[in-house]
Design a protein around this motif. Structure first.
Motif, PDB file in Angstrom:
ATOM      1  N   UNK A 225       0.987  -1.196  -0.063  1.00 30.79           N
ATOM      2  CA  UNK A 225      -0.021  -0.193  -0.091  1.00 30.79           C
ATOM      3  C   UNK A 225       1.330   1.217  -0.416  1.00 30.79           C
ATOM      4  N   UNK A 226       1.499   1.309   1.107  1.00 29.33           N
ATOM      5  CA  UNK A 226       2.441   2.159   0.344  1.00 29.33           C
ATOM      6  C   UNK A 226       3.177   2.554  -0.532  1.00 29.33           C
ATOM      7  N   UNK A 227       4.433   1.885  -1.306  1.00 24.48           N
ATOM      8  CA  UNK A 227       4.283   1.717  -2.480  1.00 24.48           C
ATOM      9  C   UNK A 227       3.485   1.936  -3.652  1.00 24.48           C
ATOM     10  N   UNK A 228       1.905   2.719  -3.152  1.00 24.37           N
ATOM     11  CA  UNK A 228       0.758   2.121  -4.560  1.00 24.37           C
ATOM     12  C   UNK A 228       0.189   1.662  -5.361  1.00 24.37           C
ATOM     13  N   UNK A 229      -0.109  -0.155  -4.567  1.00 23.25           N
ATOM     14  CA  UNK A 229       0.497  -1.517  -4.606  1.00 23.25           C
ATOM     15  C   UNK A 229      -1.387  -1.922  -3.982  1.00 23.25           C
ATOM     16  N   UNK A 230      -1.774  -2.986  -4.097  1.00 23.56           N
ATOM     17  CA  UNK A 230      -2.926  -3.152  -3.714  1.00 23.56           C
ATOM     18  C   UNK A 230      -3.017  -4.730  -3.610  1.00 23.56           C
TER      19      UNK A 230
END
Length: 250
Positions: A225-230
């Motif tokens: 989530x921190x890196x923009x993933x899901x």
């Protein structure tokens, strides 16, 4: 001499009617579209149309379901929901492990926003810090806290907050990224500003702080989530609950 009586034999008319019957029957069959030629009731109402109005099929009345005494089931968990990092700040530290049980402490400045990880409904809220070192260790450790049941079927818990946002109450719907409170050091936070973050399944009727505080290691989801993933924890939560159920207090 009387006139002779002439006897005339009148032939019945039914042979003529019998000959005309097919003609009459054929003529009546075309007077009402949809009606069978033998005079039986039509199986469906006739449909009429004008030159500028297309023919539509007859409306049908849906069958009424049989009454049931079963309680309505909860909505099925949804996959593919957006997930976001739970603390909205540039400087947040956390460790992949945690003492005694699976969870993570998110270290950030007091006052930074704690936000909803995904769309869902608020489950539990604590706005009063009841923790004391002289009391039992566990039930009130979180101080001010909020737990959210995501639409993915996963519960996300944040505690040690300095404040819970106004309007964030049990049963309220929230969206991913919506602020739920602020980073603090209430409860058993050892005077260090951070958010205790836990992932767990809800256990209606058998729930407790020992489940709510966390049952899975969150670090790999936080990294995503921190890196923009899901990356989604729902499958792991379901597998854990199938194996462990809703365990009693330790």
């Amino acid at each position: 001499m009387p006139s002779p009586t002439i006897s005339r034999r009148v032939r019945p008319a039914y042979p003529i009617l019998l000959l005309l019957a097919p003609v009459l029957a054929a003529g009546c069959a075309t007077t009402r579209p949809g009606a069978p030629a033998d005079g039986a009731a039509p199986t469906a109402p006739a449909v009429w149309a004008t030159a500028d109005q297309p023919v539509s099929p007859p409306a049908t009345v849906p069958a009424r379901p049989a009454p049931s005494s079963a309680r309505p089931s909860a909505p099925a968990p949804r996959a593919g929901l957006r997930h976001v990092f739970p603390v909205r700040a540039d400087n947040v530290d956390y460790h992949p492990t945690h003492g005694a049980y699976p969870a993570t402490d998110l270290f950030a400045d007091c006052g930074e926003p704690f936000v909803a990880v995904t769309d869902g409904k608020v489950l539990e809220v604590s706005r009063v810090d009841r923790y004391t070192k002289r009391g039992p260790q566990g039930p009130e450790n979180g101080g001010l806290s909020v737990s959210l049941l995501g639409d993915d079927g996963v519960r996300y818990y944040g505690s040690h907050l300095s404040v819970v946002s106004s309007g964030v109450d049990a049963g309220v719907r929230v969206r991913a990224g919506q602020q739920l409170g602020k980073v603090g050091r209430t409860g058993n936070a050892n005077n260090v500003c951070h958010v205790h973050f836990g992932i767990s399944p809800p256990c209606p009727g058998k729930d407790g702080w020992w489940i709510r505080r966390g049952v899975l290691w969150p670090a790999r989801y936080l990294d995503s989530w921190r890196s923009g993933g899901n990356r989604e924890p729902a499958a792991e939560v379901v597998a854990w609950q199938r194996k462990n159920g809703c365990p009693k207090a330790p």
